[in-house]
Design an enzyme around this catalytic site. Structure first.
Site, short mmCIF file in Angstrom:
data_model
loop_
_atom_site.label_atom_id
_atom_site.label_comp_id
_atom_site.label_asym_id
_atom_site.label_seq_id
_atom_site.Cartn_x
_atom_site.Cartn_y
_atom_site.Cartn_z
N HIS A 21 0.86 -1.19 0.00
CA HIS A 21 0.00 0.00 0.00
C HIS A 21 0.89 1.24 0.00
CE1 HIS A 21 -2.17 3.23 2.31
NE2 HIS A 21 -3.06 2.97 1.38
N HIS A 51 1.52 10.98 -2.11
CA HIS A 51 0.28 10.78 -1.37
C HIS A 51 -0.46 12.11 -1.37
CE1 HIS A 51 -1.81 9.04 2.46
NE2 HIS A 51 -2.54 8.93 1.37
#
Length: 583
Positions: free
Chosen positions: A117, A163
């Site tokens: 992830h 991110h």
């Protein structure tokens, strides 16, 4: 060095040297049983391998090879010291050598897949650097699914990986792609899946398509834009790169929609809009868990299940790259698990969504994962890159249980343990009961307690190696450590338990000699958990090592069990001597 320090070190050395020659009594008895005149010859060692170690195919040639490796200790065979050394050696591990043992010709949906992830993050989810280094490290550990979040760079003319809406520093997409190509098959020949979180305009999608095709060339598997009717097998995709993402979306339209919502809130007099304006400008809503989780925030309905407006502005060359189509149908959770007989897809759920879903739709999830792929990812509040219990996903057939590989902790230890199976190739065949439907359309339900299939008996004899791998004052400043071991099972709720040995004071080489029994209702999904800690009366107990081993591949007999640090890295010397028996 002070005289006091010298006396302490001398004490440590003296006590360790005495202890290392003290084999457990059961080991001495077995040596007496299988030796003659203090020597174990090749034929007697073969008998030991067959009868105690349950290596039914062991040959005298293999036994002689073991003896030859230890000929420097005794020339004619194994004496007690050589036998003990063999038992504690890397030639006597609890798992088979790193060879693929599972059938690799079934569809991808029939396997648990080692999944990362936010694979580009070096640390926490808010402010750490983005880099290709953690991607390289994950691939070298056997991870087969790499996640990249794609965003326009500051100039809007290239693609960065970062991110979104956080303070993480970006890394160029091309650098990540080149890293994947270089290291994809270092640890395993089986396919690498790249899951993309796409926040791009059509022109940048086209640029991504060009970068991907030019970087991967003939190792890219891209059968075309149409959804597959069935996933190919890992065997057929050896040394191939696969792209998985949701159908393309218009990034600028999404931003415009958010700006319109903001203006409406501001005009309506909502005071909270002023706070949102600040965070909108900074692009970092650090106090809003939903915006930390862009996967949940940006999850869109699959256009194949509704209108096609979302597809009008997409780059066709980008769509052709997608092999594993992702997306959600319209409706609630129940509709998410609809099985289409004519095509397969990937569905993504957060750990919270999965926990909610299994309470009501557990059987539907198992049926869905028999043909389709379910990916589970950490909730957005895990800003420290921690992880969750992977068994919730695995027991319901979820193939891609996505983890923050840069973190550490017990959840990650379970993940690492699961994928030590099948030679560490990153694909573990799911048990048959997760792949089949019964006569009355019944499927496996992990909440239902089943009869015990087998019982695993674990004997913890002793441990060694801390004296070499740790500073001699690491555990206690002036005395040897006080170790205890914890042994247990992680699996379905009925099987999960943890037990511990007594604490042995002042000993670098603890001899516990304790037995534990674990009745197993679903041994196929069970992981053996092993930890060692050092008792501290005034503070938190010190960590002394850990490992997790899939019970389905755990070898019977007396085995040397290497321990790992908190990150999952194997210690040089620390190991336990244990025995595993099934009945």
């Amino acid at each position: 060095m002070s005289k006091q320090t010298y006396r302490v070190c001398f004490c440590f050395h003296r006590r360790f040297r005495l202890a290392v020659t003290e084999a457990p009594e059961e080991i001495k008895d077995l040596f007496s049983q299988y030796s003659e005149n203090g020597i174990m010859t090749a034929d007697r060692l073969r008998n030991f391998l067959i009868e105690v170690q349950k290596q039914e195919k062991a040959t005298e040639v293999e036994a002689q090879a073991i003896i030859d490796q230890l000929r420097h200790i005794h020339r004619k065979g194994l004496n007690l010291d050589a036998f003990f050394k063999y038992l504690l050696s890397d030639s006597n591990l609890p798992l088979q050598p790193r060879t693929v043992q599972h059938d690799m010709n079934a569809p991808l949906s029939h396997y648990f897949i080692y999944t990362g992830h936010n694979s580009y993050l070096t640390g926490n989810q808010l402010s750490s650097d983005c880099s290709d280094v953690p991607i390289k490290q994950a691939l070298e550990r056997g991870v087969r699914v790499i996640e990249l979040d794609l965003w326009p760079n500051a100039a809007k003319d290239n693609v960065d990986v970062l991110h979104g809406r956080t303070l993480t520093t970006p890394v160029e997409l091309l650098k990540c792609l080149k890293c994947i190509k270089e290291h994809a098959f270092t640890a395993s020949e089986y396919p690498v899946v790249i899951t993309l979180e796409d926040h791009l305009t059509p022109d940048l999608q086209a640029k991504v398509a060009q970068m991907v095709t030019q970087t991967f060339e003939d190792i890219l598997f891209a059968p075309g834009p149409e959804s597959l009717k069935e996933f190919p097998s890992p065997e057929s995709l050896k040394r191939k790169i696969i792209i998985s993402t949701k159908p393309p979306k218009e990034y600028l339209e999404e931003v415009k929609e958010k700006e319109n919502d903001f203006q409406k809130e501001k005009v309506s007099g909502d005071d909270s809009a002023w706070g949102k304006e600040v965070t909108h400008q900074s692009m970092s809503k650090l106090d809003d868990k939903h915006d930390l989780d862009e996967e949940d925030h940006n999850e869109e309905e699959d256009p194949d299940y509704g209108d096609t407006k979302a597809q009008q502005h997409e780059a066709p060359e980008y769509k052709r790259l997608i092999t594993i189509h992702a997306g959600k149908p319209k409706g609630g959770l129940q509709e998410c698990f609809t099985v289409d007989p004519d095509k397969v897809r990937r569905l993504s759920l957060s750990e919270q969504q999965l926990e909610k879903a299994v309470a009501t739709y557990g059987k539907e999830i198992v049926r869905f994962t028999q043909r389709n792929i379910l990916r589970v990812y950490p909730k957005g509040t895990r800003i420290d890159s921690s992880n969750y219990n992977p068994l919730i996903g695995w027991t319901h057939g979820a193939q891609m249980v996505a983890f923050n590989m840069q973190g550490h902790g017990r959840s990650l230890w379970l993940m690492q343990g699961m994928f030590r199976a099948n030679g560490g190739c990153g694909y573990v065949k799911k048990p048959d009961f997760l792949l089949k439907t019964g006569q009355h359309n019944e499927v496996f339900d992990p909440k239902v307690k089943l009869p015990v299939k087998k019982t695993l008996k674990v004997t913890v004899y002793m441990g060694e190696g801390w004296y070499y791998d740790f500073r001699h004052t690491h555990f206690d400043a002036y005395s040897p450590p006080d170790f205890y071991a914890k042994v247990g099972i992680a699996g379905v709720p009925a099987d999960s338990v943890m037990k511990k040995t007594k604490t042995l004071e002042d000993n670098w080489v603890p001899n516990w000699n304790e037995d534990f029994e674990f009745p197993l209702t679903v041994p196929e999904l069970a992981l053996l958990r092993i930890e060692v800690h050092e008792y501290d009366m005034s503070e938190k107990d010190d960590f002394g090592g850990q490992t997790c081993i899939p019970v389905s591949e755990l070898r019977s007999g007396i085995r040397a069990v290497p321990l790992h640090n908190e990150k999952g890295e194997k210690y040089t010397s620390v190991k336990l001597l244990m025995r595993f028996e099934y009945f």
